[in-house]
Design a protein around this motif. Sequence first.
Motif, PDB file in Angstrom:
ATOM      1  N   ARG A 119      -4.573  11.162   1.416  1.00 50.22           N
ATOM      2  CA  ARG A 119      -5.120   9.919   0.869  1.00 50.22           C
ATOM      3  C   ARG A 119      -6.170  10.181  -0.225  1.00 50.22           C
ATOM      4  NH1 ARG A 119      -6.683   4.634   4.542  1.00 50.22           N
ATOM      5  NH2 ARG A 119      -6.358   3.098   2.900  1.00 50.22           N
ATOM      6  N   LYS A 120      -5.821  11.089  -1.120  1.00 41.86           N
ATOM      7  CA  LYS A 120      -6.672  11.374  -2.278  1.00 41.86           C
ATOM      8  C   LYS A 120      -6.057  10.719  -3.523  1.00 41.86           C
ATOM      9  CE  LYS A 120      -9.395  14.257   0.041  1.00 41.86           C
ATOM     10  NZ  LYS A 120      -8.589  14.679   1.201  1.00 41.86           N
ATOM     11  N   GLU A 121      -6.649  10.992  -4.681  1.00 45.66           N
ATOM     12  CA  GLU A 121      -6.180  10.378  -5.928  1.00 45.66           C
ATOM     13  C   GLU A 121      -4.757  10.833  -6.280  1.00 45.66           C
ATOM     14  OE1 GLU A 121      -8.501  14.085  -7.364  1.00 45.66           O
ATOM     15  OE2 GLU A 121      -8.700  12.561  -5.787  1.00 45.66           O
ATOM     16  N   PRO A 122      -4.044  10.031  -7.083  1.00 45.80           N
ATOM     17  CA  PRO A 122      -2.700  10.410  -7.527  1.00 45.80           C
ATOM     18  C   PRO A 122      -2.687  11.795  -8.166  1.00 45.80           C
ATOM     19  CG  PRO A 122      -3.137   8.136  -8.112  1.00 45.80           C
ATOM     20  CD  PRO A 122      -4.427   8.697  -7.582  1.00 45.80           C
ATOM     21  N   GLY A 123      -1.592  12.528  -7.908  1.00 48.08           N
ATOM     22  CA  GLY A 123      -1.473  13.869  -8.448  1.00 48.08           C
ATOM     23  C   GLY A 123      -1.882  14.951  -7.487  1.00 48.08           C
ATOM     24  N   THR A 124      -2.440  14.577  -6.351  1.00 46.06           N
ATOM     25  CA  THR A 124      -2.877  15.561  -5.355  1.00 46.06           C
ATOM     26  C   THR A 124      -1.867  15.720  -4.227  1.00 46.06           C
ATOM     27  OG1 THR A 124      -4.122  13.836  -4.182  1.00 46.06           O
ATOM     28  CG2 THR A 124      -5.318  15.128  -5.823  1.00 46.06           C
ATOM     29  N   GLY A 125      -0.802  14.941  -4.256  1.00 48.69           N
ATOM     30  CA  GLY A 125       0.175  15.001  -3.179  1.00 48.69           C
ATOM     31  C   GLY A 125       1.596  14.889  -3.684  1.00 48.69           C
ATOM     32  N   GLU A 126       2.457  14.271  -2.884  1.00 44.69           N
ATOM     33  CA  GLU A 126       3.895  14.297  -3.125  1.00 44.69           C
ATOM     34  C   GLU A 126       4.431  13.083  -3.883  1.00 44.69           C
ATOM     35  OE1 GLU A 126       5.074  14.613   0.919  1.00 44.69           O
ATOM     36  OE2 GLU A 126       5.284  12.448   1.225  1.00 44.69           O
ATOM     37  N   ILE A 127       3.622  12.052  -4.099  1.00 40.45           N
ATOM     38  CA  ILE A 127       4.120  10.831  -4.728  1.00 40.45           C
ATOM     39  C   ILE A 127       4.070  10.970  -6.248  1.00 40.45           C
ATOM     40  CG2 ILE A 127       3.841   8.334  -4.935  1.00 40.45           C
ATOM     41  CD1 ILE A 127       2.445   8.308  -2.254  1.00 40.45           C
ATOM     42  N   VAL A 179      -3.092   2.309  -3.846  1.00 40.24           N
ATOM     43  CA  VAL A 179      -2.566   3.654  -3.994  1.00 40.24           C
ATOM     44  C   VAL A 179      -3.421   4.681  -3.274  1.00 40.24           C
ATOM     45  CG1 VAL A 179      -1.692   3.024  -6.282  1.00 40.24           C
ATOM     46  CG2 VAL A 179      -3.825   4.269  -6.100  1.00 40.24           C
ATOM     47  N   GLY A 180      -2.789   5.790  -2.974  1.00 43.19           N
ATOM     48  CA  GLY A 180      -3.408   6.964  -2.381  1.00 43.19           C
ATOM     49  C   GLY A 180      -2.294   7.967  -2.182  1.00 43.19           C
ATOM     50  N   ASP A 181      -2.529   9.220  -2.498  1.00 41.26           N
ATOM     51  CA  ASP A 181      -1.449  10.191  -2.406  1.00 41.26           C
ATOM     52  C   ASP A 181      -1.313  10.722  -0.982  1.00 41.26           C
ATOM     53  OD1 ASP A 181       0.699  11.625  -3.437  1.00 41.26           O
ATOM     54  OD2 ASP A 181      -0.410  12.243  -5.220  1.00 41.26           O
ATOM     55  N   ILE A 232       6.240   5.721 -10.826  1.00 41.40           N
ATOM     56  CA  ILE A 232       6.060   4.445 -10.129  1.00 41.40           C
ATOM     57  C   ILE A 232       5.282   3.466 -10.999  1.00 41.40           C
ATOM     58  CG2 ILE A 232       4.938   3.313  -8.165  1.00 41.40           C
ATOM     59  CD1 ILE A 232       5.600   5.830  -6.522  1.00 41.40           C
ATOM     60  N   PHE A 233       4.209   3.931 -11.635  1.00 41.85           N
ATOM     61  CA  PHE A 233       3.416   3.050 -12.485  1.00 41.85           C
ATOM     62  C   PHE A 233       4.238   2.547 -13.678  1.00 41.85           C
ATOM     63  CE2 PHE A 233      -0.828   5.182 -11.132  1.00 41.85           C
ATOM     64  CZ  PHE A 233      -0.811   4.465  -9.952  1.00 41.85           C
ATOM     65  N   LYS A 234       5.055   3.422 -14.246  1.00 41.27           N
ATOM     66  CA  LYS A 234       5.927   3.005 -15.356  1.00 41.27           C
ATOM     67  C   LYS A 234       6.893   1.931 -14.877  1.00 41.27           C
ATOM     68  CE  LYS A 234       9.308   4.739 -18.700  1.00 41.27           C
ATOM     69  NZ  LYS A 234      10.031   5.928 -19.231  1.00 41.27           N
ATOM     70  N   HIS A 235       7.441   2.124 -13.689  1.00 40.10           N
ATOM     71  CA  HIS A 235       8.388   1.152 -13.132  1.00 40.10           C
ATOM     72  C   HIS A 235       7.707  -0.206 -12.925  1.00 40.10           C
ATOM     73  CE1 HIS A 235      12.155   0.194 -11.079  1.00 40.10           C
ATOM     74  NE2 HIS A 235      11.442  -0.437 -10.171  1.00 40.10           N
ATOM     75  N   ASP A 295       0.855  -1.187   0.000  1.00 42.36           N
ATOM     76  CA  ASP A 295       0.000   0.000   0.000  1.00 42.36           C
ATOM     77  C   ASP A 295       0.891   1.237   0.000  1.00 42.36           C
ATOM     78  OD1 ASP A 295      -1.599   2.247   0.895  1.00 42.36           O
ATOM     79  OD2 ASP A 295      -3.154   0.794   1.416  1.00 42.36           O
ATOM     80  N   MET A 296       0.921   1.929  -1.140  1.00 42.44           N
ATOM     81  CA  MET A 296       1.875   3.023  -1.308  1.00 42.44           C
ATOM     82  C   MET A 296       1.537   4.251  -0.473  1.00 42.44           C
ATOM     83  SD  MET A 296       2.988   2.590  -5.301  1.00 42.44           S
ATOM     84  CE  MET A 296       1.582   1.717  -5.982  1.00 42.44           C
ATOM     85  N   TYR A 297       0.270   4.425  -0.134  1.00 40.54           N
ATOM     86  CA  TYR A 297      -0.093   5.520   0.763  1.00 40.54           C
ATOM     87  C   TYR A 297       0.540   5.308   2.141  1.00 40.54           C
ATOM     88  CZ  TYR A 297      -2.873   7.992   4.249  1.00 40.54           C
ATOM     89  OH  TYR A 297      -3.263   8.748   5.329  1.00 40.54           O
ATOM     90  N   HIS A 298       0.306   4.144   2.717  1.00 37.54           N
ATOM     91  CA  HIS A 298       0.837   3.861   4.051  1.00 37.54           C
ATOM     92  C   HIS A 298       2.369   3.816   4.051  1.00 37.54           C
ATOM     93  CE1 HIS A 298      -3.001   3.235   5.931  1.00 37.54           C
ATOM     94  NE2 HIS A 298      -3.350   2.307   5.068  1.00 37.54           N
ATOM     95  N   LEU A 299       2.951   3.206   3.018  1.00 39.34           N
ATOM     96  CA  LEU A 299       4.400   3.054   2.999  1.00 39.34           C
ATOM     97  C   LEU A 299       5.121   4.372   2.733  1.00 39.34           C
ATOM     98  CD1 LEU A 299       4.678  -0.409   1.244  1.00 39.34           C
ATOM     99  CD2 LEU A 299       5.243   0.151   3.619  1.00 39.34           C
ATOM    100  N   GLN A 300       4.511   5.268   1.987  1.00 40.89           N
ATOM    101  CA  GLN A 300       5.113   6.594   1.828  1.00 40.89           C
ATOM    102  C   GLN A 300       5.171   7.314   3.177  1.00 40.89           C
ATOM    103  OE1 GLN A 300       6.716   8.025  -0.451  1.00 40.89           O
ATOM    104  NE2 GLN A 300       6.682  10.208   0.024  1.00 40.89           N
ATOM    105  N   ARG A 301       4.133   7.158   3.971  1.00 44.01           N
ATOM    106  CA  ARG A 301       4.105   7.803   5.281  1.00 44.01           C
ATOM    107  C   ARG A 301       5.120   7.170   6.238  1.00 44.01           C
ATOM    108  NH1 ARG A 301      -1.534   7.916   7.885  1.00 44.01           N
ATOM    109  NH2 ARG A 301      -0.703   9.747   8.959  1.00 44.01           N
TER     110      ARG A 301
END
Length: 312
Positions: free
Chosen positions: A238-246, A232-234, A251-254, A205-211
């Motif tokens: 915890r909103k949609e991608p593009g609303t925060g720092e991630i 996912v969650g930014d 990441i999706f390309k990777h 979970d990229m939201y939790h792991l980013q934190r």
Amino acid sequence: MSSLKYKYNLNYAPHINLFTNSAGKDPIDQIKYIADLGFKAIEDSGFNASHIPFDTSPMGIGMFGQEPSYLDKIGKTIADAGLTMGTFVMTPPVWPPVAMLTSGNLEFRETFLKKCKKGVEVARRINAKFVTVSADVYDRSLPVEVQTANVIDALRYAADIFEPHGITMALETLSDHHELFLRTSEQAYLLCRGVNRTSCKMLFDMYHLQRNIGNLIAHIDMVWSEIGYFQVGDVPGRKEPGTGEINYKNIFKHIYHKQKAEDKNLIIGMEHFKSKEGIEGENALLEAYKQCDDFNTSSDIIKEKKILSPAV
């Protein structure tokens, strides 16, 4: 409903109740709408129950709380729409959480395993191959190594329940409270390797792991073999991608190229809220996903970089 389906590069899975303004409040209509948009998977992260003191309905209806006949209807609708059912949440047996697995308490373990057996019943009705499982909270009376061993033991028993039915526990790393036991991808990797069963994989979970830890791409590479599911969650919010720092586009390309190298197609759950209300917010969410999904897919597969030691 739109008749134009967008072709995504990755297998994104919106959750039920994400498009209530566009599709209506009926989950059956929402499932059809999600398929109509071009998605290939769906998930549900709600866990509403009488003992849960807060509303999780923005994340889903909570499959554990639904009647069997309704689950059958949901399962048929998902299948008829050509969708894959992603993960759903195994509702915590008690609230607030207790050291159900970490303590090694046999009565607690039996309560957990009974919940797993119900999870099989729910999963079979909705054709789900994943169920989200939490390792609960720390038992501060025990060394962390003993707690880890206790969790591994409990998950091995759970694997005996899920594995014959082709269901995988998605072991989730969390950041909601400092007393939650499973917090890092390295820790989840250790647990999955310790259980050593195909029915126990990491929910990255990229939201939790980013934190908790950040450095997401490096950690994806580090624990790749034990990742069974993404969410996912930014951050923050915890909103949609593009609303925060991630940087989700990178990441999706990777992930895309790592999967291509191994012929994998992992589900990426859209387990987040919306930055705007109403239909406008739902349209903004879709646009955010299209932007993050708009990456070059023609590159060669990712090659591991070797770090050379400086000449002495």
